[in-house]
Design an enzyme around this catalytic site. Structure first.
Site, short mmCIF file in Angstrom:
data_model
loop_
_atom_site.label_atom_id
_atom_site.label_comp_id
_atom_site.label_asym_id
_atom_site.label_seq_id
_atom_site.Cartn_x
_atom_site.Cartn_y
_atom_site.Cartn_z
N ARG A 1 0.83 -1.21 0.00
CA ARG A 1 0.00 0.00 0.00
C ARG A 1 0.86 1.26 0.00
NH1 ARG A 1 -2.99 1.95 -2.52
NH2 ARG A 1 -3.88 -0.13 -2.72
N GLU B 1 5.48 40.04 -9.98
CA GLU B 1 4.14 39.81 -10.53
C GLU B 1 3.54 41.17 -10.92
OE1 GLU B 1 1.61 37.33 -7.93
OE2 GLU B 1 0.07 38.85 -8.25
N LYS C 1 2.30 25.39 -4.64
CA LYS C 1 1.03 24.80 -4.18
C LYS C 1 1.15 23.28 -4.22
CE LYS C 1 -1.65 28.81 -5.62
NZ LYS C 1 -2.71 29.36 -6.49
N LYS D 1 5.22 39.97 -5.00
CA LYS D 1 3.79 39.98 -5.29
C LYS D 1 3.18 41.32 -4.88
CE LYS D 1 3.30 35.02 -5.04
NZ LYS D 1 2.56 33.88 -4.49
N ASP E 1 -0.16 38.12 -14.35
CA ASP E 1 -1.16 37.44 -13.53
C ASP E 1 -2.55 37.58 -14.11
OD1 ASP E 1 -1.90 35.90 -11.36
OD2 ASP E 1 -2.50 37.67 -10.22
#
Lengths: 281, 281, 281, 281, 281, 281
Positions: free
Chosen positions: F103, F200, F138, F170, F221
């Protein structure tokens, strides 16, 4: 002199941590880009300055943990003196693995050989006297076991390892306890029969009181060589006498000739320059 | 200059490990024997030699992890210059806790202030030139984050942190890849757009090929100041030029005056002597 | 007697590990199901058998790490004698937290109080003689620091902590070194001036040779009380004499009355029954 | 009986921790001083008292982690009964390695064999009844997995491993939930279908309510054998019945003969004396 | 539904590891360069898609471990349904700290809320039937405790946590044991009375044999809804029936309507898309 | 494409943690009950859906750490495309070991192959354009190194690894610094010469200012494809342009055709469904 081997778990744990620092989450991106996985090499770690070697097992672990198929032959083991251009270690195996482990191996080996070399210089300087050169707790954080070991490789000896394995009564302890005799009494009442008791004094009156109080070792702090000689006479072999403070390559011989048993130096662990070693293909 | 703070987890983990080394399984048996649990003291960490301070947060963590009720006031923070006898830190609280944490606090502070002080000496020497002093990967195993930070405290700048965060193509990589141009091409094909690429060359022909191949930085290895000057002229601002090798307090000014952008020194991290600091009650 | 406190990091690490064992990945599913989050309680840890308490800080850490808002008051601290029904500790706070930490707190406290109680029984038995009761390296794996501390709580004293902090020459070492005198000489040449040297002998000839060879402590292994008395006479205060083997509550007084300095017992750490303590709401 | 093997990571982690305790930063300084690196020996771990063996894999790991070239042959494996003088394990290899690992190996083996031997004594006492002997959560902190395993070696069975893998509703939970039926309802609503639910009752009215509420297991706390017999009759095989409290070698047979399914004992893990084992060369 | 809280040590350890990944040896170099140390901000974590929240304590720990002075207010706690633009959490404190912890907080919260949201969708789909939605061991490595918890937040229930806390007999086990009845007998003989036993069957003959053998739970693997209905009839409430295989949002209702007790889904833990959450200043 | 291997320590540490989750304190109780210790098997991990494989070394480590005698042959290595029913890995050895590791091996392999497969889908969609597909921060907490690597297996490229190895300015940073130009100046003054700087912007005016301020990379962005095209024209190859926001399989081709250099996607790491793989005997 080759001291007894370091516990293998200490070695692996320290090398693992150093490899993590150097390899991060992505590994050796340069070697991975430029060198084929199948390429193999022979390389040698050679001395670029003369000195005493220490840390061979840490270097070995660095190569093994990166690639267990890399083969090593030791030219100059721990405690051996290396001359310029001497081969300390020959390495054979996958080129990528050798390059990925190189810096970690050299960082341990250069640092610890630096400690051994500095120690050996002091030991050499006191040759023929009965004084032993010992290190202190002024070590690089995280590397105490290895630096203590490197001191042995350099022909020195070890003081206590930490706050836990011996009593060392300093001025603040004496003040808090109400004097030398009371501090020694408190220590004897508190610790077990396997623990040695050392006390620091800064004058000859203190020495007498320390011996009377049953100190195993008396540290003579920052005394002149005249005072040290006098202390040796007063002592008549009862306690072990340790000279501390202002110990340099220039002063150490004169200190040793006073007849003290032990000379402690923080410099050999906290400020010894790294020994210059390089890896050549 | 005060650099940005170190990640707190790194600080605590390193200090915890150092405390374990020093306290072992039995703790500070001397202070426990001689000093009443309720006794409190004021102490000061003072400079015994002049230098630049680094590592105040590690010292703070040492006292806090041993006894969270100990109070600190900072006299000379990270990046500040301390003169002889300047108070770096004032400490107030339980005497036992202060004594138990003292050595770990001083070991970090002396070592890192040594790195900052050595860096500051090189930075001072190149003042007025455009050259930045940077450290290398020749750091003490386990302490890289802190030594990199201490270099910033001394006014220097950081090179890559490890094998993982930038490409550095050395002679073995070039040989394996089939030449400078091919090595650069391999690197560009392999790494992402956020990664800078540096290559080491040992002559001016190599420099031209490196710039043509799109290197972001070219390391000029062990070149004479004449060669370095010539390299700066050839480069005409296209790549960042880094001089490396034989960097000492004596040579660094002349190297900087050649017009190179970056001068890297292993000495500031692997061989800087500890700054002499002491704790007085 | 209250010994000096345990290093806080050791305490927290051991308690954390024990909590992980007990809470797993899902926590205290019974309390979570049956007891409202806001419910609070008062509870008391009480003695169900009489004994000497040890491990209060470990119990405290268990409650604190589960819920830092739980409040404790200590009724019987480490080293105190608790009678049946005495309150060792009063606890007040969230019911869920108290129940989740209860078993870990009690497991530490019962085990260590068992060690302290067993030690105290031997100490009581030798009262009036000069013999000290000491523990050995026959400790429960992972708990050596705590069991050594519990021995102090019970009025005993500590032998060496491990293989690293003192020399203990046994029969195999003597055989390998070529005899008692040679083994002592090898040890003295090898270890530093802070390390005590003990040697085990099994007859009176061995004792004489050990004293002549400069042993700090001589362990008299499995000797009859007749032999022990004879050993004390021969020794005339030169070495510290340790009796070992067949030490029980029944035999210990007679052994102590021979005049030996130290009596070591493995039983107080490896086989002492837990002290019966319970938590009542 | 030989139970299934312990997860290898648990074994290695626990043994590593125990070796760290014993070897510290300097290792086995006695063997290093007295025994040549090349010396080899044969040794045997033999039973000095009769008992049931448990913990062979932990002993094996101790020798392997110190020196992977040491060879072992098992004479009495986990779950086997050893008579006085039986060889549990034969060891061959470097003398230094054998001596450095000896104490850690014996500490695990003696402790766990003590647990297995105590368990086997209870199991023997209830032979012929249907009662199973099970352990509790009253285990030595840090050693739960191993003690649970040693109980299996002794022929016993395991209760839940922690707070996380089964529901055990005790008096405080019942009080907080508003009664036996409500506590059982809360538990059923809260936990998954793979989790068994046990509840403690102290009288026969409680038993009836517990069965009615759907408890899988009912713990009969500190009941007389008369009450236990009555409980078995009332139950008519619906729930599993567990007797708890006052379980000793003297009482266990009578308890088992009441017809209960399970008898739980804290004594076998928290207070079983170590089995006397020794290593001889 | 708000499940019981996660053990705090699990939370802190996982968040610490995630912070180490993100902060490395140098920390948040962008915020350190651009944002003054003294700057403070208010921020909000808001839902950009609707879903069920899980993981608030992990997000809280991320902010606390980076900067303990940051303050949080929870808008939508674990188990609450958030609509688009709903504030899940309001954050106030040092801007640098908020930005340094932001990504780790969001990564936990988005991932676990994704699991909760997927679970809730299945739970919603079977509303009105008696079927419970449970997760499997197909979890993200290192996050099992948290994903199991998130399933509870979504209104689901947990299957076993690992190989250790329940028996699950699959085809290979049955084959090795010599059939369903023999496998069940082996399991019952081997495990304790607190462990439930489940067996997987792929036809109705197997079901009958499993019930006869005393299985607590029978997993009906990849059966059609016709077969499942038939299984429910055959079972007559004796074992708990679990349907497994081909469970999707489209099929789950029909499966539930067959009358099975449990429906297990790997998808809710291994493939649930992250819930879209963002932090706005 | 086969990327360079993952650092072996990262692999072993992650697998060890996952095995601990699954094996707990008691191990695989089902296999231990049903399968004889001596039984051996052959098994194969096969693709049940088509996809790109990643994580073979993690699966290998799972089997090796459970049982080092298990033998593996790789059918589809990392970066290879597997069709339905293709054998990814053939396994031979002790049945118990194979089942105990199964597993954990599959959980790593399915998750990372899911990431690689999702990446490959985007890479395929932009084929023929110059755009590179890159991942973001992320990632799943604890698995960043592995997910970054899986992106490479899928033909993608990596963005920065954390907050520490590149500057990413940012909106909040720009606001705090007082504008784009000032933020870039602050970053350049603060970080070393090896660190790339990205900023950004959300409109074309911002782009111009960013290029003028010397940004290495500009993140555009959430711009429309019209805006992106315009940005490419304005840029004239000066900065690297990264498109971010609303990147899906449907939109990615159009974004790539605008001429941007880099397209970043959070979806490939935070929401890629696991690749369906199974182990068959």
């Amino acid at each position: 002199m080759t001291p007894a081997p370091l516990p293998v778990q200490l070695v692996e744990e320290a090398v693992r941590r150093a490899l993590e620092e150097d390899l991060g989450l992505a590994g050796d991106i340069t070697s991975n880009a430029c060198i084929p996985a199948a390429a193999t090499s022979r390389a040698v770690i050679a001395a670029r300055k003369a000195g005493v070697i220490a840390g061979v097992e840490l270097a070995r672990a660095a190569f093994r943990l990166v690639d267990p198929t890399i083969k090593l032959r030791i030219g100059r083991g721990d405690g051996a003196r290396a001359h310029i251009a001497d081969a300390v270690m020959r390495i054979e195996g996958a080129s990528r693995g050798i390059l990925s482990a190189e810096r970690v191996a050299l960082n341990f080996l250069s640092h610890l050989s630096g400690v051994a070399t500095a120690t050996a210089a002091l030991v050499e300087a006191v040759k023929g006297t009965k004084a032993k050169i010992v290190c202190t707790r002024k070590t690089t954080p995280g590397l105490r076991a290895f630096e203590k070991y490197a001191v042995l490789c350099g022909g020195g000896s070890n003081h206590r390892f930490g706050l836990f394995d011996a009593v060392m009564i300093k001025d603040n302890h004496i003040a808090a306890a109400g004097g030398i005799a009371l501090a020694l009494r408190a220590a004897k009442a508190s610790v077990g029969h396997m623990v040695k008791i050392e006390i620091e004094v800064d004058d000859l009156a203190g020495l007498e009181e320390a011996i009377g109080g049953g100190a195993d070792i008396v540290m003579l702090d920052n005394m002149s060589t005249e005072e040290l000689k006098r202390a040796v006479e007063i002592n008549r072999g009862r306690a072990i006498l340790e000279a501390s403070g202002n110990v340099t390559l220039e002063t150490v011989r004169a200190i040793a000739e006073t007849g003290v048993d032990i000379i402690s130096s923080g410099w050999i662990t906290h400020s010894a320059p790294a020994l210059d070693l390089g890896l050549d293909f």
